[in-house]
Design a protein around this motif. Structure first.
Motif, PDB file in Angstrom:
ATOM      1  N   GLU A 330       0.819  -1.207   0.000  1.00  0.00           N
ATOM      2  CA  GLU A 330       0.000   0.000   0.000  1.00  0.00           C
ATOM      3  C   GLU A 330       0.858   1.264   0.000  1.00  0.00           C
ATOM      4  N   VAL A 331       2.051   1.193   0.583  1.00  0.00           N
ATOM      5  CA  VAL A 331       2.989   2.320   0.518  1.00  0.00           C
ATOM      6  C   VAL A 331       3.393   2.575  -0.928  1.00  0.00           C
ATOM      7  N   ALA A 332       3.660   1.502  -1.675  1.00  0.00           N
ATOM      8  CA  ALA A 332       3.999   1.654  -3.098  1.00  0.00           C
ATOM      9  C   ALA A 332       2.867   2.331  -3.849  1.00  0.00           C
ATOM     10  N   LEU A 333       1.625   1.941  -3.547  1.00  0.00           N
ATOM     11  CA  LEU A 333       0.474   2.585  -4.188  1.00  0.00           C
ATOM     12  C   LEU A 333       0.385   4.054  -3.795  1.00  0.00           C
ATOM     13  N   ASP A 334       0.714   4.367  -2.559  1.00  0.00           N
ATOM     14  CA  ASP A 334       0.645   5.749  -2.100  1.00  0.00           C
ATOM     15  C   ASP A 334       1.589   6.653  -2.883  1.00  0.00           C
ATOM     16  N   THR A 335       2.707   6.107  -3.364  1.00  0.00           N
ATOM     17  CA  THR A 335       3.654   6.932  -4.132  1.00  0.00           C
ATOM     18  C   THR A 335       3.093   7.357  -5.483  1.00  0.00           C
ATOM     19  N   VAL A 336       2.008   6.718  -5.928  1.00  0.00           N
ATOM     20  CA  VAL A 336       1.403   7.108  -7.203  1.00  0.00           C
ATOM     21  C   VAL A 336      -0.043   7.582  -7.004  1.00  0.00           C
ATOM     22  N   THR A 337      -0.387   7.853  -5.749  1.00  0.00           N
ATOM     23  CA  THR A 337      -1.705   8.417  -5.457  1.00  0.00           C
ATOM     24  C   THR A 337      -1.533   9.632  -4.543  1.00  0.00           C
ATOM     25  N   HIS A 338      -1.807   9.479  -3.254  1.00  0.00           N
ATOM     26  CA  HIS A 338      -1.851  10.623  -2.350  1.00  0.00           C
ATOM     27  C   HIS A 338      -0.507  11.319  -2.165  1.00  0.00           C
ATOM     28  N   SER A 339       0.560  10.560  -1.952  1.00  0.00           N
ATOM     29  CA  SER A 339       1.874  11.199  -1.790  1.00  0.00           C
ATOM     30  C   SER A 339       2.298  11.900  -3.068  1.00  0.00           C
ATOM     31  N   ALA A 340       1.987  11.294  -4.204  1.00  0.00           N
ATOM     32  CA  ALA A 340       2.348  11.918  -5.477  1.00  0.00           C
ATOM     33  C   ALA A 340       1.600  13.224  -5.687  1.00  0.00           C
ATOM     34  N   ALA A 341       0.311  13.222  -5.386  1.00  0.00           N
ATOM     35  CA  ALA A 341      -0.469  14.458  -5.531  1.00  0.00           C
ATOM     36  C   ALA A 341       0.053  15.538  -4.598  1.00  0.00           C
ATOM     37  N   ARG A 342       0.361  15.156  -3.361  1.00  0.00           N
ATOM     38  CA  ARG A 342       0.875  16.127  -2.388  1.00  0.00           C
ATOM     39  C   ARG A 342       2.253  16.642  -2.815  1.00  0.00           C
ATOM     40  N   GLY A 343       3.121  15.738  -3.255  1.00  0.00           N
ATOM     41  CA  GLY A 343       4.469  16.130  -3.629  1.00  0.00           C
ATOM     42  C   GLY A 343       4.516  17.032  -4.851  1.00  0.00           C
ATOM     43  N   CYS A 344       3.605  16.821  -5.783  1.00  0.00           N
ATOM     44  CA  CYS A 344       3.552  17.658  -6.992  1.00  0.00           C
ATOM     45  C   CYS A 344       2.720  18.920  -6.787  1.00  0.00           C
ATOM     46  N   GLY A 345       1.994  18.978  -5.684  1.00  0.00           N
ATOM     47  CA  GLY A 345       1.179  20.159  -5.425  1.00  0.00           C
ATOM     48  C   GLY A 345      -0.150  20.159  -6.140  1.00  0.00           C
ATOM     49  N   PHE A 346      -0.660  18.985  -6.503  1.00  0.00           N
ATOM     50  CA  PHE A 346      -1.992  18.905  -7.104  1.00  0.00           C
ATOM     51  C   PHE A 346      -3.037  19.059  -5.997  1.00  0.00           C
ATOM     52  N   GLU A 347      -3.939  19.991  -6.171  1.00  0.00           N
ATOM     53  CA  GLU A 347      -4.924  20.295  -5.141  1.00  0.00           C
ATOM     54  C   GLU A 347      -6.223  19.527  -5.370  1.00  0.00           C
ATOM     55  N   ALA A 348      -7.055  19.525  -4.325  1.00  0.00           N
ATOM     56  CA  ALA A 348      -8.394  18.911  -4.383  1.00  0.00           C
ATOM     57  C   ALA A 348      -8.316  17.473  -4.854  1.00  0.00           C
ATOM     58  N   TYR A 349      -7.401  16.711  -4.240  1.00  0.00           N
ATOM     59  CA  TYR A 349      -7.174  15.319  -4.636  1.00  0.00           C
ATOM     60  C   TYR A 349      -7.686  14.373  -3.564  1.00  0.00           C
ATOM     61  N   GLY A 350      -8.296  13.289  -3.988  1.00  0.00           N
ATOM     62  CA  GLY A 350      -8.695  12.229  -3.079  1.00  0.00           C
ATOM     63  C   GLY A 350     -10.196  12.027  -3.042  1.00  0.00           C
ATOM     64  N   LEU A 351     -10.590  10.940  -2.393  1.00  0.00           N
ATOM     65  CA  LEU A 351     -11.988  10.517  -2.379  1.00  0.00           C
ATOM     66  C   LEU A 351     -12.737  11.189  -1.226  1.00  0.00           C
ATOM     67  N   VAL A 352     -12.874  12.499  -1.342  1.00  0.00           N
ATOM     68  CA  VAL A 352     -13.522  13.309  -0.308  1.00  0.00           C
ATOM     69  C   VAL A 352     -14.478  14.280  -0.995  1.00  0.00           C
ATOM     70  N   PRO A 353     -15.692  14.445  -0.470  1.00  0.00           N
ATOM     71  CA  PRO A 353     -16.619  15.413  -1.066  1.00  0.00           C
ATOM     72  C   PRO A 353     -15.983  16.794  -1.191  1.00  0.00           C
ATOM     73  N   GLY A 354     -16.214  17.415  -2.341  1.00  0.00           N
ATOM     74  CA  GLY A 354     -15.624  18.708  -2.643  1.00  0.00           C
ATOM     75  C   GLY A 354     -14.404  18.620  -3.530  1.00  0.00           C
ATOM     76  N   ASN A 355     -13.744  17.468  -3.538  1.00  0.00           N
ATOM     77  CA  ASN A 355     -12.566  17.305  -4.379  1.00  0.00           C
ATOM     78  C   ASN A 355     -12.946  17.018  -5.821  1.00  0.00           C
ATOM     79  N   ARG A 356     -12.011  17.265  -6.705  1.00  0.00           N
ATOM     80  CA  ARG A 356     -12.195  16.969  -8.119  1.00  0.00           C
ATOM     81  C   ARG A 356     -12.517  15.489  -8.283  1.00  0.00           C
ATOM     82  N   ALA A 357     -13.500  15.186  -9.113  1.00  0.00           N
ATOM     83  CA  ALA A 357     -13.951  13.805  -9.284  1.00  0.00           C
ATOM     84  C   ALA A 357     -13.077  13.082 -10.298  1.00  0.00           C
ATOM     85  N   ASP A 358     -11.925  12.618  -9.822  1.00  0.00           N
ATOM     86  CA  ASP A 358     -11.020  11.761 -10.591  1.00  0.00           C
ATOM     87  C   ASP A 358     -11.070  10.392  -9.935  1.00  0.00           C
ATOM     88  N   LEU A 359     -11.677   9.422 -10.617  1.00  0.00           N
ATOM     89  CA  LEU A 359     -12.008   8.141 -10.004  1.00  0.00           C
ATOM     90  C   LEU A 359     -11.606   7.002 -10.929  1.00  0.00           C
TER      91      LEU A 359
END
Length: 400
Positions: A330-359
């Motif tokens: 799951e850590v490996a997956l995090d490097t191409v999901t949440h950590s990657a979005a945070r590290g690149c500065g992509f905003e409104a990321y993740g499965l939370v209401p209000g965020n961009r609907a990328d699914l």
């Protein structure tokens, strides 16, 4: 924009729920959501729901994806690869616009809705590759967020006029300023980094530096990068790609460097190549350093390898670091999901209401299963729009 309701999906492997999307955003997540009259309904069938995948380091402009096979006979040194590629692209008239678009769409079909691409800027090609990739960014802006890095692949100091081209690149719309091996390529690390950070400071843009340098040389360059990050107040705005030196130096020195990186918010980006020393992933994360995964080049004059599938990249990262427990995978997956979005500065990321609907929907039992099996992407939603089914773009997205 019409409402999209996706029924019976398991966010990050949790219990089944429904997801309502409206105006490109996640509007609501919950059980047995009602479908408004204007809603398009998708049946998830109990599929695993992931946020859109994130590619943190690639080179869209270089790729020969979909072209005839390129016979690679280049020498083994870094400078051999740089000069061979520059000569090939010049002689062949390699089309960065068309090729970057083709590879970006291939990423999208496999669920990558955000990516960072480095684009060559040099005194031979000028801004041609950058302009072509900016056209791709614009063409896909509704369905894929692309960050463009103006990258001096041939070095910053050795070819007079490169600094001016980088300055123009940021004025033209590049999102990030790239750099390369201030010791090994530029030969004057102090001047190289002073020029680079000066351009970034002028335009108030973040920096992402390729650091291939090994051992003590790389650690010296990394120290200079950290000094400038702090002196210029660029905390949280600097990334170091590769940083092979962190896999070479003694543990105590590495711990000191990682602690400084964490304190300054300097991000580490890795493709975890099997042929080089690599920064220790778990130690980096334990130190508080954000680690981002990426492919690097895909099917280009440097390498015949690579695939625009970020679940595959997560699997390869897991293999390189011998991650076998489910929580480690799951850590490996995090490097191409949440950590990657945070590290690149992509905003409104993740499965939370209000965020961009990328699914992304896949038939997998768990997150680790998704990484290891790399299932066909059952459904890809980008900015609230269904863009791909069963690994293939829908006609509307393919026509972009």
């Amino acid at each position: 924009m019409l409402t999209l309701l996706i029924r019976n999906v398991r966010p990050m492997g949790a219990s089944p729920i429904d997801v309502r999307v409206r105006d490109g955003r996640i509007a609501e997540i919950g059980a047995a959501l009602s479908a408004p009259a204007d809603a398009t309904v998708e049946e998830g069938g109990g599929a695993l729901l992931l946020p859109g995948l994130v590619e943190g380091h690639t080179h869209l402009d270089k790729t020969m994806w979909g072209m005839d096979w390129y016979r690679n006979e280049v020498g083994t040194n870094l400078i051999d690869k740089i000069e061979n590629e520059r000569a090939f692209r010049h002689a062949s008239g390699h089309d960065a616009a068309g090729q970057s678009l083709a590879l970006a769409k291939a990423f999208l079909a496999l669920g990558t809705t955000r990516l960072r691409t480095h684009v060559d800027v040099d005194t031979q090609a000028g801004l041609r590759h950058l302009e072509g990739t900016l056209r791709t960014r614009e063409a896909l802006r509704e369905v894929q967020q692309i960050q463009v890095v103006a990258f001096p692949q041939s070095g910053l100091l050795g070819r007079p006029g490169t600094a001016e081209l980088l300055d123009q690149s940021l004025a033209l719309g590049a999102d990030v300023l790239g750099g390369l091996d201030p010791c090994a390529i530029d030969g004057d690390p102090v001047k190289s980094l002073d020029v680079l950070f000066g351009i970034a400071d002028k335009h108030q843009r973040p920096i992402d530096i390729h650091l291939h340098e090994p051992g003590a040389m790389g650690a010296f360059s990394l120290d200079l990068i950290l000094q400038r990050t702090e002196a210029l107040g660029m905390q949280g705005k600097v990334a170091v790609s590769h940083a092979f030196c962190l896999g070479d130096v003694a543990e105590r020195e590495r711990e000191t460097l990682l602690a400084r990186m964490a304190r300054l918010g300097v991000v580490l980006v890795t493709s975890a190549p099997p042929s080089r020393s690599v920064p220790p992933l778990l130690a980096c994360r334990q130190a508080g350093v954000t680690v981002v995964g990426g492919n690097d080049g895909i099917r280009d004059a440097w390498t015949p390898y690579g695939n625009p599938d970020m679940l595959e990249r997560a699997m390869l990262i897991g293999l390189r670091y011998n991650l076998r427990r489910d929580d480690e995978v799951e850590v490996a997956l995090d490097t191409v999901t949440h950590s990657a979005a945070r590290g690149c500065g992509f905003e409104a990321y993740g499965l939370v209401p209000g965020n961009r609907a990328d699914l992304v929907l896949v038939d997998a039992q768990t997150l680790a299963h998704a990484v290891v099996a790399r299932p066909v992407r059952k459904l890809v939603v980008a900015g609230g729009r269904v863009v791909a089914r069963n690994g293939a773009l829908l006609a509307e997205a393919a026509a972009l």
